[in-house]
Design a protein around this motif. Structure first.
Motif, mmCIF file in Angstrom:
data_model
loop_
_atom_site.group_PDB
_atom_site.id
_atom_site.type_symbol
_atom_site.label_atom_id
_atom_site.label_comp_id
_atom_site.label_asym_id
_atom_site.label_seq_id
_atom_site.Cartn_x
_atom_site.Cartn_y
_atom_site.Cartn_z
ATOM 1 N N LYS A 66 0.812 -1.226 -0.091
ATOM 2 C CA LYS A 66 0.022 0.019 0.007
ATOM 3 C C LYS A 66 0.906 1.283 -0.041
ATOM 4 O O LYS A 66 0.434 2.220 -0.630
ATOM 5 C CB LYS A 66 -0.908 -0.059 1.355
ATOM 6 N N VAL A 67 1.958 1.137 0.871
ATOM 7 C CA VAL A 67 2.964 2.391 0.839
ATOM 8 C C VAL A 67 3.868 2.492 -0.528
ATOM 9 O O VAL A 67 4.083 3.534 -0.617
ATOM 10 C CB VAL A 67 3.617 2.276 2.272
ATOM 11 N N THR A 91 6.877 8.932 2.617
ATOM 12 C CA THR A 91 6.488 7.961 2.962
ATOM 13 C C THR A 91 5.768 7.883 4.174
ATOM 14 O O THR A 91 4.775 6.976 4.475
ATOM 15 C CB THR A 91 8.112 7.235 3.319
ATOM 16 N N ALA A 123 2.403 8.317 3.278
ATOM 17 C CA ALA A 123 1.639 7.112 2.749
ATOM 18 C C ALA A 123 1.561 5.892 3.993
ATOM 19 O O ALA A 123 0.199 5.476 3.710
ATOM 20 C CB ALA A 123 2.642 6.457 1.634
ATOM 21 N N ILE A 124 2.282 6.001 4.751
ATOM 22 C CA ILE A 124 1.847 4.945 5.933
ATOM 23 C C ILE A 124 0.737 5.482 6.626
ATOM 24 O O ILE A 124 -0.084 4.679 7.038
ATOM 25 C CB ILE A 124 3.097 4.899 6.628
ATOM 26 N N ALA A 141 -2.177 4.844 4.943
ATOM 27 C CA ALA A 141 -2.473 3.200 4.747
ATOM 28 C C ALA A 141 -3.286 2.804 5.991
ATOM 29 O O ALA A 141 -4.053 1.763 6.224
ATOM 30 C CB ALA A 141 -1.358 2.710 4.297
#
Lengths: 146, 70
Positions: B24-25, B47, B50-51, B54
């Motif tokens: 996903k990341v 990053t 994105a984490i 998610a």
């Protein structure tokens, strides 16, 4: 096509050639010294010969280091701790030659010129080693940046 | 390093595996492992973004500052 890999391979071939030259010199040096420096007295010639043979292990180590370094570069192992180690080893080899030539330069002055040249090479190699060590640290930090 | 990455807690809460989170990341499982085990030297904001997206959480939910004992 001439690439960085081709260049590294060429350097490796030239280094191998230098290894052969060093071996030949180690065998023929006494004769060459007697032929080209016949005007020097025997005692002085022996001192120069001794200085040369003292430098030979350093020269051999330096050439082997260059060979291994070039092999690593060809296999894309450039920014590693081993590369820094080889650069450090090269600088110490030059420093050894500078020290030997400086010591024996008091008996035969032309050796002082070799000492100066080797000392300058040591300096350049130390700077390059420091630059490479910093590059390795930055690369490691980048690799561990997620 | 004093910054601790607590991904395991959020992964358990959201019932996600490391592999699913990595996908996903958009990072490799190896890189996610580096993050989880505290070996990472830095994290990009992209990053982290994105984490958090998610895991539907805040940066503070996964990043913790632990004072190092001298």
């Amino acid at each position: 096509m001439y690439t960085s890999v081709t260049s590294a391979k060429l350097t490796r071939v030239l280094t191998a050639g230098f290894c052969v030259l060093l071996l030949a010199l180690m065998i023929l040096f006494p004769r060459l010294l007697a032929f080209y420096f016949a005007y020097l007295d025997v005692a002085l010639r022996h001192k120069v010969m001794f200085a040369f043979y003292l430098c030979c292990p350093a020269a051999g180590t330096a050439l082997v280091s260059i060979l291994l370094l070039m092999t690593n570069i060809i296999h894309d192992r450039v920014f590693t701790a081993k590369t820094v180690f080889f650069m450090r080893l090269l600088s110490w080899c030059c420093a050894w030659v500078a020290a030997v030539c400086l010591g024996f330069g008091f008996f035969w002055a032309p050796l002082l010129v070799f000492a100066l040249g080797a000392a300058f090479m040591t300096l350049i190699l130390r700077v390059l080693k420091s630059v490479l060590a910093r590059a390795v640290a930055i690369k490691e930090e980048n690799e561990l940046t997620i | 390093m004093a910054i601790v990455v607590n991904l395991d807690v959020m992964l358990a809460k959201r019932k996600l595996s490391s592999g699913e989170l990595a996908a996903k990341v958009g990072i490799t499982q190896a890189n996610l492992s580096i993050l989880k085990t505290g070996k990472a030297k830095a994290v990009r904001f992209s990053t982290l973004d994105a984490i958090c997206k998610a895991l539907d959480c805040q940066p503070g939910d996964i990043l913790e500052y632990q004072k190092e004992e001298l």
